[in-house]
Design an enzyme around this catalytic site. Structure first.
Site, PDB file in Angstrom:
ATOM      1  CB  SER A 113      -0.911   0.012   1.231  1.00  0.00           C
ATOM      2  OG  SER A 113      -0.135   0.003   2.423  1.00  0.00           O
ATOM      3  CD  GLU A 116      -5.287   2.066  -5.266  1.00  0.00           C
ATOM      4  OE1 GLU A 116      -5.692   3.234  -5.218  1.00  0.00           O
ATOM      5  OE2 GLU A 116      -4.299   1.660  -4.609  1.00  0.00           O
ATOM      6  CG  HIS A 158      -3.342  -1.360  -2.665  1.00  0.00           C
ATOM      7  ND1 HIS A 158      -3.733  -0.055  -2.488  1.00  0.00           N
ATOM      8  CD2 HIS A 158      -3.272  -1.898  -1.411  1.00  0.00           C
ATOM      9  CE1 HIS A 158      -3.883   0.191  -1.210  1.00  0.00           C
ATOM     10  NE2 HIS A 158      -3.616  -0.917  -0.537  1.00  0.00           N
ATOM     11  CG  ASN A 183      -3.412   4.411   1.116  1.00  0.00           C
ATOM     12  OD1 ASN A 183      -4.410   4.458   1.824  1.00  0.00           O
ATOM     13  ND2 ASN A 183      -2.667   3.330   1.024  1.00  0.00           N
TER      14      ASN A 183
END
Length: 502
Positions: free
Chosen positions: A124, A157, A145, A195
């Site tokens: 991540s 992702e 991800h 993120n």
């Protein structure tokens, strides 16, 4: 490179923790032979048993048939050595976030799998380029991800490293679909998409509280009721854990060369250093009792015994504000020198409105109408204001069946500030080509349960309003934190949709 829909497609999952178990589960539910490996003796076998138990519970709840559950269980195997991954068509690494460990593991995997095998990392935070650097065949390395809990969170992702081959990224997208996930393709960058995109919601909420504009409870209530976020930024931080979101904020901030848009606040660090990590420790921004149940604290609702205002004047002609007044039963007349004066600024604070319009700042009450006001209304006043005027207006609003949150003077209130920053960060991601505008919106809705994507939010604010809010914040604070992106400025100037391609 084997086709993803092949009946004998084999996926290896390295790491039998929570994420690895979830990845193995959705892989098996996709009908693929799934091999679990973990360095800890017995961990992979235990993970298989845990996954089987989850599948059984899905059957009990009517979410899966007995036949489908049995088929998924039959797909899962476990091995004790890396050599057991030799037949895999894709291997997904899901071990802890340590670059040296990942590079060593990828080398070991490369030694046993075929050159056609895709090797993906569930990292991540670590750049895919850094992991691939140690590999012999860099083009087959990418990120895949997932989000926790994997069986529930639909987003995945697909991270393209600088040398990731087109076919590898395409195959991983198809693999995600076979796992019943929704893939978005993202460039290799700090924080990837979700993120990175999630920073603005929390960091601007933190900034509002740091500036003493509002309390955490007030910020959360406004963003839930007026912007329909499932959770406010502070309860969200408490849920994920301050020990998680504070370090991630630093990683993303440093990864983008300390871009002030991504800077967190001293109060974030202070809470982290104090060990107040949220629900897991019984206290963070809020207090929690047994089982993580929130303990009632300070109310975000403004309470007053003032008599409701019957008539107000408007600081300037504003049809939207006039309609709001009519809706809550508030008569609008001329300024008699004693009545409250209302304004509904976009970006401006109450002080700026008073100076610009000549309205008496002591009686001026600013109301945020650039959001949903059906259940909660935010009001603010300038320094030195006569709070009896605010309270009279608040009493009228409450009498209409709405709640009121009263904050200190701030350009953009609370909702406008946080929404503008979330949306601006979305336009930044589009500007640098991190992902397509559609995928940016999709990822943020699926990955963080946002009520709308950041580019959709910009459209909802109105592009010109969006620019005005940011420019007002930048002018008041003098900070580049609030600078609008070129992507946003150009589309606002040309009156184009926010997702218009460059």
């Amino acid at each position: 490179m084997k086709k993803i829909d092949a009946t004998d497609y084999t996926v290896g999952v390295v790491g039998a923790g929570a994420m690895g178990q979830g990845i193995a589960q959705v892989s098996a539910q996709g009908g693929m032979r799934t091999i679990i490996l973990d360095a800890k003796p017995g961990a992979a076998e235990s993970a298989k048993a845990t996954i089987a138990g989850r599948l059984d519970r899905m059957v009990e709840k009517g979410r899966m048939s007995d036949t489908a559950a049995a088929a998924a269980k039959d797909c899962i195997e476990f091995v004790e050595e890396v050599s057991g991954l030799a037949d895999c068509d894709t291997v997904v690494e899901a071990v802890f976030e340590d670059l040296d460990v990942k590079q060593s593991l990828f080398k070991q995997i490369e030694d046993v799998v075929s050159d056609d095998c895709i090797i993906a990392s569930n990292t991540s935070s670590i750049p895919i380029a850094s992991i691939a650097r140690a590999c012999r065949v860099k083009g087959r390395v990418a990120g895949l991800h997932f989000f926790n809990p994997v069986p529930i969170m639909k987003l995945v992702e697909v991270i393209r490293g600088p040398e990731t081959e087109d076919a590898v990224a395409a195959n991983l997208s198809e693999l995600g679909k076979r796992m019943t996930r929704i893939p978005v393709t993202v460039k290799d960058a700090p924080g990837f998409l979700v993120n990175l995109g999630g920073r603005a919601f929390t960091t601007e909420g933190l900034r509002v509280v740091h500036d003493a504009v509002a309390t955490p409870a007030q910020v959360d209530a406004i963003m839930r009721d007026c912007r329909h976020f499932r959770m406010g930024p502070f309860e969200l931080m408490d849920l994920t854990g301050i020990d998680v979101n504070y370090p991630v904020s630093l990683i993303v901030y440093e990864g983008y060369m300390q871009d002030p848009r991504l800077k967190t606040s001293p109060i974030h660090k202070a809470l982290h250093d104090a060990g107040r990590l949220g629900r897991k420790t019984g206290g963070g921004w809020f207090q929690y009792g047994e089982g993580g149940k929130p303990v009632p604290g300070e109310s975000p609702d403004h309470e007053t015994n003032a008599a409701p205002a019957k008539q107000v004047a408007l600081a300037e002609d504003d049809p939207v504000l006039a309609a709001f007044c009519a809706d809550i039963g508030l008569a609008v007349g001329t300024d008699d020198g004693t009545c409250p004066i209302l304004a509904a600024p976009v970006g401006e604070d109450a002080t700026t409105v008073a100076v610009r319009t000549g309205a008496d700042f002591r009686r001026l009450v600013a109301v945020d109408l650039l959001c949903d006001t059906a259940t909660r209304v935010t009001v603010m006043t300038a320094p030195g204001a006569d709070l009896s005027a605010r309270d009279a207006v608040a009493a009228t609003i409450v009498a209409s069946g709405r709640k009121v949150t009263a904050i200190k003077d701030s350009p953009g209130f609370v909702s406008q500030r946080i929404s503008a920053m979330v949306a601006n960060l979305g336009t930044f991601m589009a500007e640098i080509g991190l992902a397509s505008p559609d995928d940016i919106d999709l990822a943020m809705k699926l990955g963080l349960n946002y009520p709308m994507g950041p580019l959709e939010l910009s459209s909802d604010l109105g592009l010109k309003n969006h620019v005005e809010i940011l420019e007002a914040l930048q002018a008041m604070t003098g900070e580049d934190r609030y600078r609008p992106t070129s992507w946003l400025r150009r589309r606002a100037a040309l009156d184009l949709p926010i997702d218009t391609p460059s």
